[in-house]
Scaffold this motif. Sequence first.
Motif, PDB file in Angstrom:
ATOM      1  N   ARG A 132      -0.031  10.204   4.684  1.00 36.74           N
ATOM      2  CA  ARG A 132      -0.264   9.323   5.819  1.00 36.74           C
ATOM      3  C   ARG A 132       0.823   8.239   5.899  1.00 36.74           C
ATOM      4  NH1 ARG A 132      -5.491   8.950   8.187  1.00 36.74           N
ATOM      5  NH2 ARG A 132      -5.231   6.689   8.360  1.00 36.74           N
ATOM      6  N   THR A 133       1.203   7.697   4.729  1.00 33.29           N
ATOM      7  CA  THR A 133       2.236   6.656   4.757  1.00 33.29           C
ATOM      8  C   THR A 133       3.586   7.218   5.195  1.00 33.29           C
ATOM      9  OG1 THR A 133       2.932   6.898   2.429  1.00 33.29           O
ATOM     10  CG2 THR A 133       1.069   5.439   2.893  1.00 33.29           C
ATOM     11  N   HIS A 148       2.756   6.055  -2.868  1.00 30.36           N
ATOM     12  CA  HIS A 148       3.896   6.826  -3.361  1.00 30.36           C
ATOM     13  C   HIS A 148       3.824   6.982  -4.877  1.00 30.36           C
ATOM     14  CE1 HIS A 148       8.622   7.142  -3.373  1.00 30.36           C
ATOM     15  NE2 HIS A 148       8.028   8.207  -3.878  1.00 30.36           N
ATOM     16  N   ALA A 149       3.617   5.866  -5.579  1.00 32.43           N
ATOM     17  CA  ALA A 149       3.596   5.892  -7.041  1.00 32.43           C
ATOM     18  C   ALA A 149       2.421   6.705  -7.578  1.00 32.43           C
ATOM     19  CB  ALA A 149       3.532   4.465  -7.572  1.00 32.43           C
ATOM     20  N   LYS A 207       0.830  -1.206   0.000  1.00 29.13           N
ATOM     21  CA  LYS A 207       0.000   0.000   0.000  1.00 29.13           C
ATOM     22  C   LYS A 207       0.867   1.258   0.000  1.00 29.13           C
ATOM     23  CE  LYS A 207      -4.170  -1.779   2.265  1.00 29.13           C
ATOM     24  NZ  LYS A 207      -5.087  -1.620   3.419  1.00 29.13           N
ATOM     25  N   GLN A 208       1.981   1.201   0.717  1.00 26.46           N
ATOM     26  CA  GLN A 208       2.860   2.362   0.789  1.00 26.46           C
ATOM     27  C   GLN A 208       3.471   2.673  -0.582  1.00 26.46           C
ATOM     28  OE1 GLN A 208       2.862  -0.248   2.928  1.00 26.46           O
ATOM     29  NE2 GLN A 208       1.915   0.857   4.655  1.00 26.46           N
ATOM     30  N   VAL A 226      -5.023  11.820  -3.212  1.00 28.27           N
ATOM     31  CA  VAL A 226      -3.806  11.006  -3.318  1.00 28.27           C
ATOM     32  C   VAL A 226      -2.712  11.563  -2.412  1.00 28.27           C
ATOM     33  CG1 VAL A 226      -4.354  10.189  -5.626  1.00 28.27           C
ATOM     34  CG2 VAL A 226      -2.965  12.238  -5.381  1.00 28.27           C
ATOM     35  N   GLY A 227      -2.712  12.882  -2.223  1.00 27.37           N
ATOM     36  CA  GLY A 227      -1.739  13.471  -1.314  1.00 27.37           C
ATOM     37  C   GLY A 227      -1.979  13.053   0.117  1.00 27.37           C
TER      38      GLY A 227
END
Length: 397
Positions: free
Chosen positions: A385-386, A324-325, A319-320, A379-380
């Motif tokens: 959060r990650t 990011h992608a 998920k991270q 998405v930000g």
Amino acid sequence: MSATDVPGTAGPNGSGLDLRIDEQTGAVLTEHAAWNEEHRRLSDSSLSALRDSGALRLLVPERAGGDEREFADMVANVREAALYDGAAAWVLMVLVGHSWMLGSMTEELQDEVYGVDPDTIVPGSLAPVGSATECDGGWLVDGRWPFTSGAIWGQWFLLGSQVLAPGERPRLLHVVIPREDIEIDDNWYAIGLRGTGSCDVVANQAFVPTHRLIDSGDLLGGRSPWSGRHRTSVYRTPILPGLAVHVAATALGLARAGLDDAADRFGVQDDRYMGSPKSRRPGLHMRLAEANTEVRSAELLIEDTVGLLRQAADGADSKQLRAHAKYQGSYAIELCRRALDRVTTAAGGRAVFDGSRLQQAFRDVTMASQHQVADLDTVGEAYGRTRLGMDPGAHPL
């Protein structure tokens, strides 16, 4: 524009790019760009040029007669097409994207769609706005799907639907429906990407046998049992971050075309009030420098994101990584939009007329930036959060 001028892309195992959109194809796309805008769809000649180039089959599975290339090849070809015509690039992006997604569906469906022609046209709309009801042997699907780019050319359609049951969360499905079960509502009147023919399509009790559908969670979540049955790992690439890169590739080519046109204009225009060349203005120099750096930054972000997606496809998915992608792909779109906004503001009244490549690129990128994958707020939040060690949240990744 040559393949070596396209930063951020590489063929399989570091090989050279498989660039299908050459100058000859580009000349056809340029020649018909104005017609596409006026008629709100791609011309026969534009579509034929894309088909003849072989670009439509870039991500069609090899087992179904396609070329099964890499994401980097898709980026290079979509970007290249956008240098000539944003509408053609957008339709190419959508069609290549859908052939990539069909690689995660049943082999029976792949053979049905591509068995006769690996250049089969599959438009669609991924939002789950249709409704599906189970019946003997399959499902009955109803709905109206907007933003179906290239609809008039569709032979099959990939469409999002949901199954509604009282007191339960909707179950989401993606279905593939043949042209004979689809009606097209020619309602595409938009600020940008006018030539894409992104009309609404309508299905009324269309029967979909079970082999022509996939659970949306399996498709988007990378859990399809069919995605690993191919020569390459490209069909194990996370779908939603991958779509962000698809859109970013179009924005990248449009931004470069618009900036080149802006530089050409600034180099020859005079300020009608001051009587001096615009090219002597320090403000213009600064705008061009910043805009070009934004576009170059977008190129580098796309390069890095393609690498992240390859890692995910090869087994490092998380998920991270997806957060990011997806954020980087979406931010690349925003950088391209900002770059064109920056130079369009300074271009003056002579740049606002139809026929201006800068004006058209600005409108097309503005429209592209409205795609759901470019929603930087959501998405930000997930990516941020990650970075704090938290779960990315409910936003789909």
